[in-house]
Design a protein around this motif. Structure first.
Motif, PDB file in Angstrom:
ATOM      1  N   PHE A 121      13.296 -14.081 -10.160  1.00  0.00           N
ATOM      2  CA  PHE A 121      13.672 -13.067  -9.116  1.00  0.00           C
ATOM      3  C   PHE A 121      11.807 -13.242  -8.494  1.00  0.00           C
ATOM      4  O   PHE A 121      11.060 -12.116  -9.110  1.00  0.00           O
ATOM      5  CB  PHE A 121      14.728 -11.314  -8.949  1.00  0.00           C
ATOM      6  N   VAL A 122      11.256 -14.007  -7.226  1.00  0.00           N
ATOM      7  CA  VAL A 122      10.319 -14.311  -7.513  1.00  0.00           C
ATOM      8  C   VAL A 122       9.703 -12.654  -5.889  1.00  0.00           C
ATOM      9  O   VAL A 122      10.669 -13.049  -5.292  1.00  0.00           O
ATOM     10  CB  VAL A 122       9.938 -15.481  -6.756  1.00  0.00           C
ATOM     11  N   HIS A 123       9.522 -12.444  -5.623  1.00  0.00           N
ATOM     12  CA  HIS A 123       9.058 -10.512  -4.473  1.00  0.00           C
ATOM     13  C   HIS A 123       8.019 -11.086  -4.074  1.00  0.00           C
ATOM     14  O   HIS A 123       6.418 -10.769  -4.230  1.00  0.00           O
ATOM     15  CB  HIS A 123       9.422  -9.065  -5.359  1.00  0.00           C
ATOM     16  N   ILE A 124       8.109 -11.801  -2.966  1.00  0.00           N
ATOM     17  CA  ILE A 124       6.732 -11.493  -2.235  1.00  0.00           C
ATOM     18  C   ILE A 124       6.788 -10.623  -0.991  1.00  0.00           C
ATOM     19  O   ILE A 124       6.654  -9.293  -0.619  1.00  0.00           O
ATOM     20  CB  ILE A 124       6.929 -12.243  -1.104  1.00  0.00           C
ATOM     21  N   SER A 125       4.740 -10.296  -1.601  1.00  0.00           N
ATOM     22  CA  SER A 125       4.649  -8.871  -1.136  1.00  0.00           C
ATOM     23  C   SER A 125       3.054  -8.993  -0.534  1.00  0.00           C
ATOM     24  O   SER A 125       2.914  -9.752  -0.064  1.00  0.00           O
ATOM     25  CB  SER A 125       4.270  -7.761  -2.910  1.00  0.00           C
ATOM     26  N   THR A 126       2.891  -8.242  -0.295  1.00  0.00           N
ATOM     27  CA  THR A 126       1.251  -7.689   0.627  1.00  0.00           C
ATOM     28  C   THR A 126      -0.039  -7.599  -0.257  1.00  0.00           C
ATOM     29  O   THR A 126       0.471  -6.261  -0.766  1.00  0.00           O
ATOM     30  CB  THR A 126       1.644  -7.744   1.948  1.00  0.00           C
ATOM     31  N   ASP A 127      -1.622  -7.622   0.197  1.00  0.00           N
ATOM     32  CA  ASP A 127      -2.312  -6.864  -0.611  1.00  0.00           C
ATOM     33  C   ASP A 127      -2.803  -5.094   0.652  1.00  0.00           C
ATOM     34  O   ASP A 127      -3.440  -4.681   0.085  1.00  0.00           O
ATOM     35  CB  ASP A 127      -4.027  -7.751   0.123  1.00  0.00           C
ATOM     36  N   GLU A 128      -1.607  -5.675   1.556  1.00  0.00           N
ATOM     37  CA  GLU A 128      -2.022  -4.070   2.254  1.00  0.00           C
ATOM     38  C   GLU A 128      -1.431  -3.378   1.926  1.00  0.00           C
ATOM     39  O   GLU A 128      -1.732  -1.962   2.208  1.00  0.00           O
ATOM     40  CB  GLU A 128      -1.363  -4.401   3.833  1.00  0.00           C
ATOM     41  N   VAL A 129      -0.312  -3.176   0.249  1.00  0.00           N
ATOM     42  CA  VAL A 129       0.023  -1.946  -0.286  1.00  0.00           C
ATOM     43  C   VAL A 129      -0.566  -1.057  -0.772  1.00  0.00           C
ATOM     44  O   VAL A 129      -0.728   0.471  -1.413  1.00  0.00           O
ATOM     45  CB  VAL A 129       0.880  -2.074  -1.374  1.00  0.00           C
ATOM     46  N   TYR A 130      -2.138  -2.001  -1.354  1.00  0.00           N
ATOM     47  CA  TYR A 130      -3.208  -1.560  -2.339  1.00  0.00           C
ATOM     48  C   TYR A 130      -4.588  -0.519  -1.145  1.00  0.00           C
ATOM     49  O   TYR A 130      -5.111  -0.008  -1.532  1.00  0.00           O
ATOM     50  CB  TYR A 130      -3.985  -2.441  -3.115  1.00  0.00           C
ATOM     51  N   GLY A 131      -3.744  -0.771   0.253  1.00  0.00           N
ATOM     52  CA  GLY A 131      -4.411  -0.047   1.166  1.00  0.00           C
ATOM     53  C   GLY A 131      -5.610  -0.316   1.533  1.00  0.00           C
ATOM     54  O   GLY A 131      -5.433  -1.688   2.262  1.00  0.00           O
ATOM     55  N   SER A 132      -6.925   0.482   2.025  1.00  0.00           N
ATOM     56  CA  SER A 132      -7.836  -0.244   2.431  1.00  0.00           C
ATOM     57  C   SER A 132      -9.416  -0.291   1.622  1.00  0.00           C
ATOM     58  O   SER A 132      -9.796   0.614   0.450  1.00  0.00           O
ATOM     59  CB  SER A 132      -8.593   0.252   3.383  1.00  0.00           C
ATOM     60  N   LEU A 133     -10.396  -1.343   1.537  1.00  0.00           N
ATOM     61  CA  LEU A 133     -11.506  -1.270   0.500  1.00  0.00           C
ATOM     62  C   LEU A 133     -12.639  -0.560   1.272  1.00  0.00           C
ATOM     63  O   LEU A 133     -12.298  -0.884   2.464  1.00  0.00           O
ATOM     64  CB  LEU A 133     -11.672  -2.578  -0.087  1.00  0.00           C
ATOM     65  N   GLY A 134     -13.630  -0.507   0.479  1.00  0.00           N
ATOM     66  CA  GLY A 134     -15.097  -0.100   0.964  1.00  0.00           C
ATOM     67  C   GLY A 134     -15.838  -1.538   1.539  1.00  0.00           C
ATOM     68  O   GLY A 134     -15.023  -2.997   1.627  1.00  0.00           O
ATOM     69  N   ASP A 135     -17.072  -2.006   1.267  1.00  0.00           N
ATOM     70  CA  ASP A 135     -17.359  -2.678   1.643  1.00  0.00           C
ATOM     71  C   ASP A 135     -17.547  -4.037   0.394  1.00  0.00           C
ATOM     72  O   ASP A 135     -18.410  -4.858   0.622  1.00  0.00           O
ATOM     73  CB  ASP A 135     -18.962  -2.371   2.337  1.00  0.00           C
ATOM     74  N   GLU A 136     -17.938  -3.636  -0.447  1.00  0.00           N
ATOM     75  CA  GLU A 136     -17.292  -3.649  -2.013  1.00  0.00           C
ATOM     76  C   GLU A 136     -16.342  -4.008  -2.906  1.00  0.00           C
ATOM     77  O   GLU A 136     -15.547  -3.184  -2.790  1.00  0.00           O
ATOM     78  CB  GLU A 136     -18.602  -3.467  -3.072  1.00  0.00           C
ATOM     79  N   GLY A 137     -15.634  -4.431  -3.371  1.00  0.00           N
ATOM     80  CA  GLY A 137     -14.731  -4.560  -4.526  1.00  0.00           C
ATOM     81  C   GLY A 137     -13.938  -5.242  -4.106  1.00  0.00           C
ATOM     82  O   GLY A 137     -13.897  -5.896  -2.901  1.00  0.00           O
ATOM     83  N   TYR A 138     -12.623  -5.735  -4.650  1.00  0.00           N
ATOM     84  CA  TYR A 138     -11.641  -5.868  -4.868  1.00  0.00           C
ATOM     85  C   TYR A 138     -10.576  -5.277  -5.026  1.00  0.00           C
ATOM     86  O   TYR A 138     -10.873  -4.799  -6.561  1.00  0.00           O
ATOM     87  CB  TYR A 138     -11.743  -7.982  -5.464  1.00  0.00           C
ATOM     88  N   PHE A 139      -9.232  -6.086  -4.081  1.00  0.00           N
ATOM     89  CA  PHE A 139      -7.893  -5.832  -5.529  1.00  0.00           C
ATOM     90  C   PHE A 139      -7.614  -6.530  -6.463  1.00  0.00           C
ATOM     91  O   PHE A 139      -7.389  -8.261  -6.391  1.00  0.00           O
ATOM     92  CB  PHE A 139      -6.885  -5.752  -4.099  1.00  0.00           C
ATOM     93  N   THR A 140      -7.327  -5.508  -7.611  1.00  0.00           N
ATOM     94  CA  THR A 140      -7.267  -6.407  -8.921  1.00  0.00           C
ATOM     95  C   THR A 140      -4.779  -5.915  -8.907  1.00  0.00           C
ATOM     96  O   THR A 140      -4.623  -5.260  -7.738  1.00  0.00           O
ATOM     97  CB  THR A 140      -6.902  -6.043  -9.950  1.00  0.00           C
ATOM     98  N   GLU A 141      -4.746  -6.923 -10.111  1.00  0.00           N
ATOM     99  CA  GLU A 141      -3.098  -6.339  -9.585  1.00  0.00           C
ATOM    100  C   GLU A 141      -2.467  -4.801 -10.838  1.00  0.00           C
ATOM    101  O   GLU A 141      -1.515  -5.184 -10.342  1.00  0.00           O
ATOM    102  CB  GLU A 141      -2.210  -7.543 -10.605  1.00  0.00           C
ATOM    103  N   THR A 142      -4.264  -4.409 -10.803  1.00  0.00           N
ATOM    104  CA  THR A 142      -3.576  -3.096 -11.516  1.00  0.00           C
ATOM    105  C   THR A 142      -4.831  -2.075 -10.587  1.00  0.00           C
ATOM    106  O   THR A 142      -4.677  -0.511 -10.481  1.00  0.00           O
ATOM    107  CB  THR A 142      -4.826  -2.743 -12.779  1.00  0.00           C
ATOM    108  N   THR A 143      -4.510  -2.049  -9.552  1.00  0.00           N
ATOM    109  CA  THR A 143      -5.216  -1.417  -8.163  1.00  0.00           C
ATOM    110  C   THR A 143      -4.276  -0.173  -7.796  1.00  0.00           C
ATOM    111  O   THR A 143      -3.207  -1.004  -7.761  1.00  0.00           O
ATOM    112  CB  THR A 143      -5.680  -2.112  -6.914  1.00  0.00           C
ATOM    113  N   PRO A 144      -4.126   1.168  -7.783  1.00  0.00           N
ATOM    114  CA  PRO A 144      -3.370   1.532  -7.337  1.00  0.00           C
ATOM    115  C   PRO A 144      -2.707   1.430  -5.773  1.00  0.00           C
ATOM    116  O   PRO A 144      -3.331   0.855  -5.004  1.00  0.00           O
ATOM    117  CB  PRO A 144      -3.685   3.443  -8.146  1.00  0.00           C
TER     118      PRO A 144
END
Length: 328
Positions: A121-144
């Motif tokens: 079962f492949v569930h297609i989601s979005t990076d928007e679930v992570y919220g907003s980033l500042g000017d630096e950094g990246y969303f990883t799979e462990t980002t709350p």
């Protein structure tokens, strides 16, 4: 021969995936389910609609009886779940519709998949679930998860349900979270098609706020390749971020399209920002590259050029959309 149920199959990413998968796996059975809301269009899959291994079903993912019937009739062994209400502005106007489809609809599919003992079962989601980033950094799979709109909150809820079905029932769920997609067959309400279609008609192009909101842009074909890998190689219980490594401000995207079309920047109109507008998204997609061997093939420049060419060559397709939306 696999039997794959694809939900949201007449939407932008879902239809591109159907075309992609059937090119690569012509003998697999593909059942395409779609409610045909404003964002669904059967024209998107015209190239495969007459093939013997393809079946279109008009229906709602929250219709438990229908979903159960499909699993029985088609002996579904793989489910790829795209179906979702996905437009942030619409979620602000009508949050309940997003909860019904994105949360309750997903639970209905998960339960049917559990009872049907699917292989994946492949569930297609979005990076928007992570919220907003500042000017630096990246969303990883462990980002709350920290969603900021009714749309992203409903997607985060569906992600949590998918994870829970893996943890509780052992359902072989894989979650993918993508950055902003663009490419053929995208509904004209989205940013890139809006820019192109407005510019082609020499009409003003609305840009929220100061236009400096940053997104990572992913060509839909690259996304489809990542999803295919998630089906064949993805590890149940895992999350894979899928990004294009193409961070651009909205204003940069607008200027790129205008330059490609030879249109003046005087078409740009800054409009009041929308509530809860996340400032920056950026994805770390190293995990899917490291573990599944995925790499994006499209540069931002090549992808945008081809997308502009597609919309320029398919004016009848998007004109019909606009006429329907405008009631003309």
């Amino acid at each position: 021969m696999a039997a794959i149920l694809v939900t949201g199959a007449m939407g932008f990413i879902g239809s591109n995936f159907v075309l992609h998968w059937m090119r690569q796996h012509p003998h697999d059975r593909v059942v395409a389910l779609d409610a045909l809301t404003y964002a669904g269009n059967t024209e998107n899959v015209a190239a495969v609609s007459g093939l013997p291994h393809f079946r279109f079903v008009h229906g709602d993912i929250a219709d438990a009886q229908l979903i159960h019937q499909l699993f029985v009739e088609e002996s579904i062994d793989t489910l790829v779940h795209f179906a979702a209400e996905s437009h942030v502005d619409r979620s602000i106007a009508d949050p309940q519709a997003f909860v019904r489809t994105n949360v309750l609809g997903t639970q209905c599919l998960l339960e049917a998949a559990r009872r049907g003992q699917v292989r994946k079962f492949v569930h297609i989601s979005t990076d928007e679930v992570y919220g907003s980033l500042g000017d630096e950094g990246y969303f990883t799979e462990t980002t709350p998860l920290a969603p900021n709109s009714p749309y992203s909150a409903s997607k985060a809820g569906s992600d949590c349900l998918a994870r829970a079905y893996y943890e509780t029932f052992g359902l072989p769920v894989v979650i993918t979270r993508c950055s902003n997609n663009y490419g053929p067959y995208q509904h004209p309400e989205k940013l890139v098609p809006t820019i192109i279609t407005q510019a082609l008609r020499d009409e003003p192009i609305p840009v929220y706020g100061d236009g400096r909101n940053v997104r990572d842009w992913l060509h839909v074909e690259d996304h489809c390749e990542a999803i295919a890998l998630a089906i064949t190689q993805g590890v149940p219980g895992e999350v894979y971020n899928v990004g294009g490594h193409n961070e651009r401000t909205n204003l940069e995207v607008v200027r790129t399209v205008l330059a490609e079309l030879g249109k003046p920047e005087s078409l740009i109109r800054f409009v009041p920002d929308r509530p809860g507008h996340d400032r920056r998204y950026a994805i770390d997609a190293s995990k899917i590259g490291r573990e599944l061997g995925w790499r994006p093939r499209y540069t931002f420049e090549l992808g945008m050029k081809q997308t502009v060419e597609w919309y320029s060559g398919h004016t009848a397709w998007w004109t019909r959309w606009l006429q329907r939306e405008e009631g003309t």
